[in-house]
Design a protein around this motif. Structure first.
Motif, PDB file in Angstrom:
ATOM      1  N   ALA A  70       1.018  -1.290  -0.464  1.00  0.00           N
ATOM      2  CA  ALA A  70       0.003   0.384   0.225  1.00  0.00           C
ATOM      3  C   ALA A  70       0.330   1.515  -0.005  1.00  0.00           C
ATOM      4  N   CYS A  71       1.941   1.345  -0.831  1.00  0.00           N
ATOM      5  CA  CYS A  71       2.964   2.199  -0.917  1.00  0.00           C
ATOM      6  C   CYS A  71       2.185   3.733  -1.730  1.00  0.00           C
ATOM      7  N   GLU A  72       1.054   3.217  -2.465  1.00  0.00           N
ATOM      8  CA  GLU A  72       0.739   4.207  -3.080  1.00  0.00           C
ATOM      9  C   GLU A  72       0.873   4.578  -4.763  1.00  0.00           C
ATOM     10  N   ALA A  75      -0.908   4.440  -7.741  1.00  0.00           N
ATOM     11  CA  ALA A  75      -2.108   5.369  -8.384  1.00  0.00           C
ATOM     12  C   ALA A  75      -1.601   6.874  -8.383  1.00  0.00           C
ATOM     13  N   ARG A  76       0.093   6.837  -7.863  1.00  0.00           N
ATOM     14  CA  ARG A  76       0.601   8.170  -7.889  1.00  0.00           C
ATOM     15  C   ARG A  76       0.934   8.345  -9.277  1.00  0.00           C
ATOM     16  N   GLU A  84      -7.221   3.494  -6.846  1.00  0.00           N
ATOM     17  CA  GLU A  84      -7.142   4.510  -5.489  1.00  0.00           C
ATOM     18  C   GLU A  84      -7.138   2.789  -4.062  1.00  0.00           C
ATOM     19  N   VAL A  85      -6.218   3.752  -3.386  1.00  0.00           N
ATOM     20  CA  VAL A  85      -5.789   2.610  -2.218  1.00  0.00           C
ATOM     21  C   VAL A  85      -5.247   3.718  -0.828  1.00  0.00           C
ATOM     22  N   PRO A  97      -2.941  -2.426   1.842  1.00  0.00           N
ATOM     23  CA  PRO A  97      -4.185  -1.983   1.812  1.00  0.00           C
ATOM     24  C   PRO A  97      -5.538  -3.062   2.136  1.00  0.00           C
ATOM     25  N   PHE A 100      -8.152  -1.217  -2.077  1.00  0.00           N
ATOM     26  CA  PHE A 100      -7.796  -0.894  -3.583  1.00  0.00           C
ATOM     27  C   PHE A 100      -8.689  -1.477  -4.830  1.00  0.00           C
ATOM     28  N   CYS A 113       1.451   1.139 -13.446  1.00  0.00           N
ATOM     29  CA  CYS A 113       1.344  -0.034 -11.812  1.00  0.00           C
ATOM     30  C   CYS A 113       2.393  -0.910 -12.196  1.00  0.00           C
TER      31      CYS A 113
END
Lengths: 188, 328
Positions: A70-72, A75-76, A84-85, A97, A100, A113
């Motif tokens: 869940a480092c996102e 998403a970034r 969306e995390v 997460p 997720f 991703c």
């Protein structure tokens, strides 16, 4: 001289319909050649190449835990912001997460991703049959992503199968080479 | 009593003929689509029934349940009349067509033809010429530019092809000394007419292609440049009438080619039942029509006229003269 003879030959050919006959013989040959049609939903199903970017899936590690931390980053990096995390801390103290979600309706399947993920947790699989009547159904949650099929080790090939989008089963194939689309096309 | 039996037999034969001719386009569409598919390395219909065998039935249901649309500015009477006018003559023609000599059923000899006219050939050409009225009325009544263009082309095409076609069969009539199709076939018992009349057959077949409005001479419907030609505005069962008419005419031209030039039910080498020989030959010609359709491009309008008047007409004239000199 030879040119004149050629002209005469052409005229003789036209008189006896050599051009029409050659066209007819060509189509007759085609008629008994193998059709190139792949009977997609009824009898055959194309398993795409291993590099194909289809539906996403989340991986598990050896203990069966979700690999995602869940480092996102996914998403970034996502160019269409469709991931969306929301992270949480599980009982072992790991960052995982809680939510997720991938909106596959917006996703453009670029695979960024997959490249960005530091934990090798998300990847794009080979499943391509996930059309839906509602765009809400295309928002895929964490548990569904975990259940999605991974990549088959072998490359693409045509396998006999029934269309079965409900069970999300991809058929394993033994055909090492990908489906050669041109193999049935006759060339002269 | 005998009169009643004879009349009943004729009615039965006519009914059977109509039923066969009405139902035959169904398998023919399937065959045509299969041939088209395989020539283009596709499979054709595959999903309805085994290898798509029930596809024509599905098409029939579709055509029957479709909206029967008549354009707002159309001539309603002619618009409704045209499909019937196009459908009836090909069926009427088959009255004069013999399919064989006789078969014995229940110790009775039954002839395989409805009537043995002594001017059958003349009757055939006279009646088949009427079919064009359906096409012309259909195109005119629809009040659509594509339909009118298709009709115009049909008029010109029919004029330039009926004449060579009529001349081409005169050689056959000269050989058989009769216009009865039965006599013509009997005259070919030893040698088929194709041996004596290759030019006549060529002219007849090319003109027949134009008569049946099949590629390479399907200018009347020319999907590429006219939408669908004269039946652009037709839908549902009226469209189906035009399609049935087209297939029956294709069948008719095949049957005529077999009777006039390929010995009818006379077989060679392999002893088969005469009717089977006849049907095999007709099937070959039907296949030839379909094969041509998916091989050749469409002729341009002026090329069609040029072939009709400058090639076929002189050829058929020359054929008559040569036949007259040799066989007189």
């Amino acid at each position: 001289m030879s040119r004149a003879r050629n002209t005469i030959g052409t005229w003789i050919g036209w008189t006896f319909f050599a051009d029409l006959a050659s066209g007819l013989s060509l189509t007759f040959g085609y008629m008994f050649s193998r059709p190139v049609t792949m009977q997609y939903p009824d009898k055959e199903k194309w398993l795409p190449y291993s590099r194909y970017r289809g539906h996403h899936f989340l991986k598990r590690d050896e203990e069966g835990e979700i690999k995602c931390v869940a480092c996102e980053l996914c998403a970034r990096i996502c160019p269409c912001y469709c991931i969306e995390v929301i992270p949480y801390e599980d009982e072992k103290g790991n960052r995982r997460p809680a939510k997720f979600e991938i909106d596959t309706a917006r996703c453009l399947f670029c695979g960024l991703c997959e490249d960005a993920c530091p934990a090798d947790a998300i990847a794009l699989g080979q499943q391509y049959e996930f059309s839906s009547f509602s765009s809400r159904d295309l928002v895929i949650g964490r548990d569904d992503l975990l259940a999605k099929p991974g990549k088959a080790a072998t490359g693409g090939g045509v396998v006999s199968a029934r269309l079965n989008t409900k069970k999300d089963v991809l058929v394993e194939t033994n055909e090492r080479q990908g489906y050669n689309w041109w193999r049935n096309i006759r060339r002269r | 009593m005998e009169l009643i039996v004879a009349l009943g037999l004729i009615v039965f034969k006519v009914a059977l003929l109509i039923a066969i001719l009405l139902l035959l386009p169904l398998p023919l569409t399937w065959v045509e689509r299969k041939i088209a598919g395989h020539i283009q390395q596709r499979m054709g219909p595959m999903r309805v029934g085994w290898h798509g065998l029930l596809q024509p039935v599905a098409d029939g249901i579709k055509l029957l349940t479709k909206e029967d649309h008549i354009p707002a500015e159309a001539d309603r009477f002619l618009f409704k009349l045209a499909p019937i006018l196009a459908l009836a003559p090909p069926f009427v023609v088959f009255v004069a067509i013999p399919f064989g000599e006789t078969v014995s059923v229940l110790n009775a000899e039954i002839t395989l033809y409805v009537s043995n006219m002594n001017v059958a050939l003349l009757f055939v050409f006279a009646v088949i010429g009427l079919e064009v009225y359906g096409v012309i009325f259909g195109g005119w009544a629809a009040n659509s530019k594509y339909a009118v263009l298709g009709s115009l082309r049909t008029c010109a095409q029919m004029i330039s092809y009926e004449i060579p076609m009529g001349f081409a069969v005169i050689g056959v009539v000269m050989l058989a000394q009769s216009m009865s199709l039965l006599e013509i076939v009997r005259a070919q018992a030893d040698v088929w007419n194709i041996v004596y009349q290759p030019i006549g057959f060529f002219v007849f077949f090319v003109a027949g292609l134009a008569e049946a409005q099949r590629i390479p001479f399907d200018l009347a419907e020319a999907e590429g440049d006219l939408g669908a030609g004269f039946h652009t505005e037709y839908s549902g069962i009226r469209f189906a009438f035009f399609m049935i008419s087209e297939y029956v005419i294709m069948l008719l031209v095949s049957v005529l080619a077999v009777i006039l030039f390929f010995g009818g039910w006379n077989g060679v080498l392999i002893p088969l039942p005469p009717l089977l020989w006849f049907l095999l030959k007709v099937a070959f010609f039907v296949y030839l029509f379909m094969w041509f359709r998916f091989t050749f491009p469409r002729y341009r309008y002026d090329q069609l006229m040029a072939i009709g008047w400058k090639v076929l007409l002189p050829l058929s004239m020359a054929n008559i003269i040569i036949t007259g000199i040799i066989f007189s």
